[in-house]
Structures are given as C-alpha cells and as structure tokens.
Design an enzyme around this catalytic site. Sequence first.
Site, mmCIF file in Angstrom:
data_model
loop_
_atom_site.group_PDB
_atom_site.id
_atom_site.type_symbol
_atom_site.label_atom_id
_atom_site.label_comp_id
_atom_site.label_asym_id
_atom_site.label_seq_id
_atom_site.Cartn_x
_atom_site.Cartn_y
_atom_site.Cartn_z
ATOM 1 C CD GLU A 7 30.988 45.082 39.086
ATOM 2 O OE1 GLU A 7 30.842 45.250 40.302
ATOM 3 O OE2 GLU A 7 31.257 43.983 38.584
ATOM 4 C CB SER A 15 43.059 48.939 37.159
ATOM 5 O OG SER A 15 43.658 47.689 36.896
ATOM 6 C CG ASP A 58 28.005 40.692 48.256
ATOM 7 O OD1 ASP A 58 27.865 40.933 47.041
ATOM 8 O OD2 ASP A 58 29.080 40.907 48.854
ATOM 9 C CD GLU A 77 34.336 42.927 49.610
ATOM 10 O OE1 GLU A 77 34.588 43.497 48.522
ATOM 11 O OE2 GLU A 77 33.689 41.863 49.689
HETATM 12 C C1 BEZ Z 1 41.266 45.216 37.201
HETATM 13 O O1 BEZ Z 1 40.802 45.207 36.074
HETATM 14 O O2 BEZ Z 1 42.127 45.994 37.553
HETATM 15 C C2 BEZ Z 1 40.743 44.262 38.238
HETATM 16 C C3 BEZ Z 1 39.804 43.305 37.900
HETATM 17 C C4 BEZ Z 1 39.336 42.442 38.865
HETATM 18 C C5 BEZ Z 1 39.791 42.514 40.154
HETATM 19 C C6 BEZ Z 1 40.743 43.475 40.482
HETATM 20 C C7 BEZ Z 1 41.211 44.341 39.530
HETATM 21 FE FE FE2 Z 2 29.138 42.873 45.973
#
Ligand code: BEZ
Ligand code: FE2
Length: 406
Positions: free
Chosen positions: A142, A146, A309, A210
């Site tokens: 995974e 962001s 899941d 989701e």
């Molecule tokens: C992010 O790294 O932006 C992030 C991580 C977990 C949940 C939502 C956003």
């Molecule tokens: Fe999932």
Amino acid sequence: MKIIQADYTYIDGQFKKGYAVAFEKKIVLVAPIDEIVQKYSKAEHIETKPNSVLYPGFINTHVHLEFSANKTTLNYGSFLPWLYSVIENRETLVNSCDTQMALGACNEMLESGVTTFGAISSLGLDLQACIQAPQRVVFFNELIGSNPQSVDALYQDFLQRFKASSQHQDNLVSAGIAIHSPYSLHPIVLKKALLLAKEYKSVVSAHLLESPAEREWLESSTGEFKEFFEKFFNQRSAITTIDAFISAFDGYPTHFTHCVQANDKELKKLSVQGHSVAHCPRSNRLLGCGRLAIEKLIENKLSFSVATDGLSSNTSLSLFDELRSALMLHHLGDIHVLANLLIDSVTITAGEILGLDIGQIKEGYEADLAVITLPEKPTQEEDIALWTILHTQKVNQLYIQGEQHV
Ligand code: BEZ
Ligand code: FE2
C-alpha cells in the site's frame, strides 16, 4: 495424478452432475466420471460425502491482515470516528498482530474455502504470514501519503516492500500495488506507482468512494474530512478530484474497493475502462458507509467480487459469512439470481480480477479446489448456489496446487 468427484461440480457457472476432475498441481482433465476413470485408472481416487459440491477454491480479493488484532478497539458506526480511532490505535493494533495471529486469520479464511486472497499491506508486517500461509496471495503493497514534502521517502519505502514481496513466487506470493485512496495519496506518487505497475504488470487495487464524507471532501473540500486534514496534515483542500483520480487509471484495469458512493456516471466509467469493484458489505455497514447498489453494477456490466475487508472493519474473515450478509442486504432483486452471481463473484470473476488461472474448474487452471457438503439432497438443483451460501460454515475438503489442506 488424483481424481476427485462430487455429486455436483461447478463448471462454467453451472452445477454439473456425473463429472470428475483429474489433477496434479494443475487441473488436467474435467470430464464425465467414466471417461476420467478409464483414462487415469491408476490415479488416487478421492471420495466426497453425499450431497457434496466441488467448487474452484474461493477467492477473497481484499483483506487487511495487519489489523487482525482488532475486536473491540475501533469505533464503528461512521467513517470519520472510525478513521480517528484507527490513527489513535494503529500502533497498538499493528504491534499486537504478530505472524501467528495473522496466520490464524489466514486459517479462518482457509476453513471458509479461500484458496487465494489479496492482502492489502500497509507496512509489510504481514509478509511472513503470507509466505507461510498455504494460500496463494496477491500481496498488495500500500501507498499512502498526501503531503508533497514526504512523497520521495514514502515511495522509496513502498519500493522496498514491493521488491521484498516480489521474491516469494515459490510460496505462491505475487506482488501487487494498493493505492490507499483518492484523498490520501498525492497524485505525483499515484502516477509513479502506475508506471511501476505497467512495468511489472502488477495487479492494482485502490479504495474508492467509500464514505459520504470522502465524496464531500473530494467534491468541495468540506465536511468531516476538513477538520481531519487540518488537524493531522495542515491541509485545507483535497489533493485531487474524483474525476482526475479515476481517470489516472484509464487503460489499466484496476480493482476498486467499496465504491458505495459512486454515482451512475462514475460506475459507467469504471465499467468502460474494464475496472472492477471489491464489495465488502459488512465493512460498509460497520463504518456507516451505506449500501453498494450492486444492481447498478450489474446494469453497467461492472465486474465485482465480494470480499471481507480486514478485521479492522469486520467480525470474521469467513467468506461465507460475507456472502450471507450480501445475500441478506441486497433485497431488491431475485434471490436465486443473486446467489448465483455471488458465487460467481468469489470464483470466476475474482480469478479474472487477480489475473491468475484460478476461480474455475478448467483444464490448465491451478488445482485449487473446495468441497462443500449440503446438509441434505437439494430438491431444486438450480438453487445449489443459494443452499451453499445459506448452509456452509466450513468447507469439507480443500486443495491448493493439488495438495490437501483441509
Ligand atoms: C494522508 O497521508 O494524507 C492520510 C493518511 C491516512 C488517512 C488519510 C490521509
Ligand atoms: Fe480495505
């Protein structure tokens, strides 16, 4: 060579009588019993109980093994409270799930007939369990993050996990790529990941639409995600739009998980692009995400699998528990048609989604087989899929690559 026969054999979406299957590591011949016995007279003959059905091994395309320790820790009912609770308890949960516990989760799937699963791995901590588990595994490494400042570091970490998981073909593990979601992965990294997927012909999966909150955040940078992103990432607006995110996958069929909040136009686009959906009904219910309108998927000829899941949003990893939930949830259509579609979704369709020769009893396919036994003789043979879903707790026999594991 081994020969197995049951009262019914699931071939091309139908329950055929009087058939047998000859197999080694792969399926060698699927034919009427007499023909097989004559041709392979010295083969080991495997008996099944009366009222048994021989299926291809079942496939759970989406599970998170790393969160198998959760029972009463995470907050259910609505997506954002659940996400806050994941962040708060992530370290404790992940650290309390050792290889033994993850193997226990694999065994629960095995008992429900799962011979292949797609493991969404956030940290790579479940790789050892996937190597040791008897099942075939697509190990979805995974990518999440962001923040543009940390994209290089997170991509390098992902690459290491991707490479580590690529070295275990002998243990039936192949490397896949999981994009966490449109709101949590920077588009630059998404682009790099898709180039890598094309280079290695890897299977790609992504959570998509989701929760209602996800839709609101991506559409207008408002709603429950606003406070979340301000608090944890000092971020005021979404990093992408729904359309830009989905379009990034054009030309590369991808397995999108959930899609509960996708509208007609988006579902149509997913179908036109050859994408598929992982449908996790119990997870959607527990996280307050709503009901996926599978009738719209069917209308749009959009392929879907039913998947459990992880235990972070479920109470069991039994694929039959999941199928029963799906059967009860989707009340609009004909139950007989639905039951057949659901069996198809965890066999033929799921095999096509993962791009492996699995999910069908067909010559040249992997000898991954599951035998279930109905409690009585079915009076209506056209309802075998329905009886299977309603009555199966555990499979009776199970083979992976021709070897018996249950
Ligand atoms: C992010 O790294 O932006 C992030 C991580 C977990 C949940 C939502 C956003
Ligand atoms: Fe999932």
